[in-house]
Design a protein around this motif. Structure first.
Motif, PDB file in Angstrom:
ATOM      1  N   UNK A   1      39.955  46.073  38.586  1.00 43.30           N
ATOM      2  CA  UNK A   1      39.764  44.690  38.152  1.00 43.30           C
ATOM      3  C   UNK A   1      38.533  44.127  38.856  1.00 43.30           C
ATOM      4  N   UNK A   2      37.845  43.219  38.173  1.00 46.23           N
ATOM      5  CA  UNK A   2      36.677  42.560  38.752  1.00 46.23           C
ATOM      6  C   UNK A   2      36.819  41.059  38.554  1.00 46.23           C
ATOM      7  N   UNK A   3      36.383  40.273  39.558  1.00 51.17           N
ATOM      8  CA  UNK A   3      36.499  38.829  39.461  1.00 51.17           C
ATOM      9  C   UNK A   3      35.370  38.198  40.269  1.00 51.17           C
ATOM     10  N   UNK A   4      35.188  36.909  40.083  1.00 53.69           N
ATOM     11  CA  UNK A   4      34.113  36.204  40.769  1.00 53.69           C
ATOM     12  C   UNK A   4      34.619  34.849  41.246  1.00 53.69           C
ATOM     13  N   UNK A   5      34.180  34.461  42.430  1.00 59.15           N
ATOM     14  CA  UNK A   5      34.415  33.124  42.966  1.00 59.15           C
ATOM     15  C   UNK A   5      33.044  32.537  43.298  1.00 59.15           C
ATOM     16  N   UNK A   6      32.822  31.302  42.922  1.00 60.22           N
ATOM     17  CA  UNK A   6      31.496  30.725  43.152  1.00 60.22           C
ATOM     18  C   UNK A   6      31.585  29.213  43.275  1.00 60.22           C
TER      19      UNK A   6
ATOM     20  N   UNK B   1      46.699  46.237  48.643  1.00 62.70           N
ATOM     21  CA  UNK B   1      47.675  46.503  47.575  1.00 62.70           C
ATOM     22  C   UNK B   1      47.414  47.831  46.881  1.00 62.70           C
ATOM     23  N   UNK B   2      47.141  48.882  47.669  1.00 65.77           N
ATOM     24  CA  UNK B   2      46.979  50.206  47.096  1.00 65.77           C
ATOM     25  C   UNK B   2      45.682  50.409  46.348  1.00 65.77           C
ATOM     26  N   UNK B   3      44.655  49.623  46.661  1.00 61.46           N
ATOM     27  CA  UNK B   3      43.372  49.753  45.979  1.00 61.46           C
ATOM     28  C   UNK B   3      42.238  49.539  46.980  1.00 61.46           C
ATOM     29  N   UNK B   4      41.097  50.191  46.713  1.00 63.17           N
ATOM     30  CA  UNK B   4      39.886  49.957  47.492  1.00 63.17           C
ATOM     31  C   UNK B   4      39.175  48.744  46.914  1.00 63.17           C
ATOM     32  N   UNK B   5      38.866  47.754  47.768  1.00 65.43           N
ATOM     33  CA  UNK B   5      38.283  46.495  47.313  1.00 65.43           C
ATOM     34  C   UNK B   5      36.874  46.365  47.889  1.00 65.43           C
ATOM     35  N   UNK B   6      35.914  46.006  47.017  1.00 62.88           N
ATOM     36  CA  UNK B   6      34.518  45.791  47.425  1.00 62.88           C
ATOM     37  C   UNK B   6      34.166  44.340  47.127  1.00 62.88           C
ATOM     38  N   UNK B   7      33.696  43.592  48.141  1.00 59.28           N
ATOM     39  CA  UNK B   7      33.295  42.190  48.001  1.00 59.28           C
ATOM     40  C   UNK B   7      31.788  42.069  48.240  1.00 59.28           C
ATOM     41  N   UNK B   8      31.047  41.504  47.268  1.00 58.84           N
ATOM     42  CA  UNK B   8      29.609  41.253  47.406  1.00 58.84           C
ATOM     43  C   UNK B   8      29.418  39.745  47.447  1.00 58.84           C
ATOM     44  N   UNK B   9      29.047  39.238  48.624  1.00 59.73           N
ATOM     45  CA  UNK B   9      28.926  37.795  48.843  1.00 59.73           C
ATOM     46  C   UNK B   9      27.469  37.437  49.085  1.00 59.73           C
ATOM     47  N   UNK B  10      26.995  36.379  48.386  1.00 57.35           N
ATOM     48  CA  UNK B  10      25.621  35.915  48.596  1.00 57.35           C
ATOM     49  C   UNK B  10      25.630  34.435  48.912  1.00 57.35           C
ATOM     50  N   UNK B  11      24.499  33.957  49.426  1.00 52.77           N
ATOM     51  CA  UNK B  11      24.339  32.532  49.773  1.00 52.77           C
ATOM     52  C   UNK B  11      23.367  31.879  48.817  1.00 52.77           C
ATOM     53  N   UNK B  12      23.401  32.349  47.555  1.00 54.43           N
ATOM     54  CA  UNK B  12      22.410  31.912  46.584  1.00 54.43           C
ATOM     55  C   UNK B  12      22.749  30.605  45.898  1.00 54.43           C
ATOM     56  N   UNK B  13      22.240  30.487  44.664  1.00 55.81           N
ATOM     57  CA  UNK B  13      22.333  29.214  43.938  1.00 55.81           C
ATOM     58  C   UNK B  13      23.724  28.969  43.367  1.00 55.81           C
ATOM     59  N   UNK B  14      24.542  30.030  43.303  1.00 58.13           N
ATOM     60  CA  UNK B  14      25.898  29.861  42.784  1.00 58.13           C
ATOM     61  C   UNK B  14      25.930  29.734  41.267  1.00 58.13           C
ATOM     62  N   UNK B  15      27.136  29.562  40.736  1.00 54.64           N
ATOM     63  CA  UNK B  15      27.354  29.484  39.285  1.00 54.64           C
ATOM     64  C   UNK B  15      28.133  28.214  38.995  1.00 54.64           C
ATOM     65  N   UNK B  16      27.719  27.500  37.970  1.00 52.65           N
ATOM     66  CA  UNK B  16      28.389  26.252  37.633  1.00 52.65           C
ATOM     67  C   UNK B  16      29.788  26.527  37.087  1.00 52.65           C
ATOM     68  N   UNK B  17      30.619  25.492  37.142  1.00 49.93           N
ATOM     69  CA  UNK B  17      31.992  25.613  36.650  1.00 49.93           C
ATOM     70  C   UNK B  17      31.998  25.939  35.162  1.00 49.93           C
ATOM     71  N   UNK B  18      31.044  25.408  34.405  1.00 54.49           N
ATOM     72  CA  UNK B  18      30.991  25.660  32.973  1.00 54.49           C
ATOM     73  C   UNK B  18      30.597  27.109  32.668  1.00 54.49           C
ATOM     74  N   UNK B  19      29.719  27.683  33.489  1.00 59.04           N
ATOM     75  CA  UNK B  19      29.242  29.037  33.227  1.00 59.04           C
ATOM     76  C   UNK B  19      30.165  30.114  33.793  1.00 59.04           C
ATOM     77  N   UNK B  20      30.977  29.758  34.778  1.00 55.06           N
ATOM     78  CA  UNK B  20      31.765  30.756  35.501  1.00 55.06           C
ATOM     79  C   UNK B  20      32.663  31.604  34.599  1.00 55.06           C
TER      80      UNK B  20
END
Length: 603
Positions: free
Chosen positions: A560-565, A505-524
């Motif tokens: 824009x920055x966002x996180x999925x966990x 969509x007309x933007x350069x996108x960078x994705x940093x994916x890890x296999x770590x402990x993740x983030x809880x729904x409450x903290x996200x």
């Protein structure tokens, strides 16, 4: 034109003449028609009597009456009908008697059979025209043996009447034209000066102030013209003063940072400034003469206004209103010398001030919390050294190393707080360049690979074809370090960290994916807040400012920055940077330097 003085003089005169001539013409038409009808009636009566005397000896020979009627009718130029005493038609000039209905019930026939002369005008269904019928009795030896009836259509009378009407109408039209022309000539002289004053008044109404007219008479109209000239000059001076005051008021209202609404005594809007329109999302033209509550849609504000109008006193209060939520101070002030002429409502937007106060309170609390632990540790270690542990060389070196680490951590925290503050307040400078972001990623990955290897984490990239992106190299590099460092720090031995790039969509996108402990729904929802550290992260150290700095850095680049966990399965942090053709310059910080030829067309 019909409302002008000219027509007020001309039309009544013309109407009076037309009405008089019309009444006279109507009388003449009615009189002439009556005379013509009477003349026709006399003629038919004489002819009927003549026919009755002529056919009386022949009435007993009924078989020859029809031929006799047709012969007499042709000689007289009228329709003749011979009727027996029982109403049977024995002869008729125009019709076959055998086919004609019984005439005994006809009024003129009944009158004749009674010994009188019957006269009537009615529509003939046979001839389909208005007819005059005159019937007289046919007598023989003083006995009524039948009826002789003569009739003629009223066509000749009506034609003559129509001719008279046309003549009268033409005469009235000629007279009316003469009267209108004569009256117009007279009234034009009277109203010429009035027209000049009217034209000048219309020009003044159109905004051409100071208009003057020439005065050629000294009568009442001349005095009116002189008074008009004086009024025009006075009005020009007054309007100039009013316009100047209005411009001042509009300038003040337009530039006020507070919202202002003026309402009448019923609470209906009279005036709104642009700030109020922006606060509540409406337009002044849509809400004029509408209740204030329809515009602001807030019952607390409406209550403040009603209290002000009811008590004729100043009322002020603070409340949260609108969507998104705003914190407003609302002040309602009564207007007019008797304080019954409506009210002025002021809206002070305290949202930013309140947010800054909350931010300052939270910042002080977070800094105090973050400083308390390291300072307490330093104090304990210093006290331990002072109590004699300094004599133990190995223990002393260990304590000094810990003290040095804590001081470094505090120094880093202060540096990050300072940097975050400068970015948030727009005081930091950005050096935008057209840069290969893939090369920055390679440098950061190379820098953090030793850290990943120590934690037995596989760190690798999935490169994508990216164009040059306008960015501040140092800022984006630091944001990448913060995000990738967290991905390594909160991973597990044997885990992976993958950095992938793409164009979307007309933007350069960078994705940093890890296999770590993740983030809880409450903290996200809170990961990008200052000093955010989930319980799992506290044992890992860190100030909790890295992601907040990264968030503000990306936003400062128009991205824009966002996180999925998913807790226990890892996280993916993604941020996008608009390409040069899609960059919205208005969304960028004010302190920007453009280099490498980028933006040469930007003033």
């Amino acid at each position: 034109m019909a409302r002008s003085l000219f027509w007020k003089i001309t039309l009544p005169t013309a109407i009076l003449v037309l009405a008089g001539m019309g009444a006279l013409g109507l009388y003449l038409v009615q009189t002439m028609r009556a005379a013509l009808v009477d003349s026709l009636e006399i003629r038919l009566t004489d002819e009927a009597r003549l026919v009755a005397g002529f056919v009386s000896p022949e009435f007993s020979n009924q078989t020859g009456l029809d031929a006799l009627a047709k012969s007499l009718g042709a000689d007289m130029g009228a329709r003749i009908t011979l009727i027996a005493r029982d109403g049977t038609v024995l002869g008729d000039t125009d019709e076959n008697p055998a086919t004609m209905a019984n005439h005994g019930s006809r009024p003129e026939i009944a009158a004749a059979l009674a010994g009188n002369t019957g006269r009537v005008v009615r529509y003939s269904t046979t001839l389909r025209k208005n007819m005059m019928y005159v019937a007289v009795p046919v007598t023989y030896e003083n006995r009524i043996i039948g009826v002789a009836r003569t009739s003629l259509p009223l066509t000749s009378v009506e034609g003559l009447v129509d001719h008279i009407i046309i003549t009268i109408v033409v005469a009235i039209a000629i007279a009316a034209a003469f009267v209108i022309l004569a009256t117009a000539a007279l009234s034009r002289n009277i109203t010429r000066s009035v027209w000049q004053i009217t034209a000048a008044a219309e020009q003044i109404a159109a905004g051409k102030l100071g208009r003057q007219i020439k005065i050629s008479t000294s009568d009442e109209i001349g005095r009116l013209g002189k008074a008009f000239n004086r009024m025009s000059l006075s009005l020009q001076d007054s309007m100039s003063q009013i316009s100047e005051e209005k411009n001042k008021l509009q300038t003040i209202l337009f530039n006020l940072t507070d919202g202002v609404v003026m309402v009448d005594r019923e609470g209906k809007i009279l005036l709104v400034n642009p700030k109020t329109e922006n606060l509540f999302g409406f337009r002044e033209r849509d809400m004029i003469k509408r209740p204030l509550i329809e515009a602001v849609k807030d019952h607390e504000i409406d209550t403040i206004l009603k209290r002000c109008l009811a008590g004729h006193s100043l009322v002020a209060d603070q409340m949260e209103t609108g969507f998104p939520k705003r914190f407003l101070r609302t002040i309602a002030v009564p207007l007019g010398e008797d304080k019954s002429g409506g009210a002025l409502v002021l809206f002070q937007d305290l949202t930013e001030l309140r947010a800054l106060q909350t931010m300052r309170r939270d910042l002080v609390g977070n800094i105090s919390h973050e400083l308390r632990t390291p300072l307490a540790g330093i104090k304990v270690m210093v006290e331990t050294l002072q109590s004699g542990a300094i004599g133990d060389r190995q223990a002393a070196q260990d304590f000094l190393k810990r003290i040095n680490d804590e001081v470094d951590r505090l120094t880093q925290m202060v540096s990050e707080i300072t940097e975050l503050s400068r970015i948030e307040t727009g005081q930091d400078n950005f050096d935008f360049q057209l840069t290969d972001i893939a090369r920055i990623i390679e440098e950061v990955v190379s820098q953090l690979t030793p850290l990943a290897e120590r934690g037995q984490i596989a760190l690798h990239t999935v490169p994508g074809a990216l164009p040059l992106v306008p960015l501040d190299k140092g800022r984006i590099r630091q944001a990448l370090v913060n995000i990738i460092h967290n991905a390594i720090k909160f991973n597990r031995p044997g885990g992976t960290v993958t950095v992938a790039t793409a164009v979307e969509d007309g933007a350069a996108v960078v994705n940093i994916t890890d296999t770590g402990v993740g983030i809880s729904v409450e903290d996200l929802p809170h990961v990008f807040e200052r000093f955010y550290k989930a319980d799992k992260a506290r044992s890992k150290g860190g100030s909790g400012l890295g992601l907040a700095i990264a968030n503000h850095t990306i936003q400062a680049h128009g991205g824009k920055i966002k996180v999925r966990s998913q807790e226990g399965k890892g996280s993916t942090f993604s941020f996008s940077l608009p390409l040069v053709q899609n960059l919205d310059r208005k969304s960028l910080p004010s302190k920007i330097t453009w280099t490498n030829g980028f933006g040469q067309d930007i003033p």
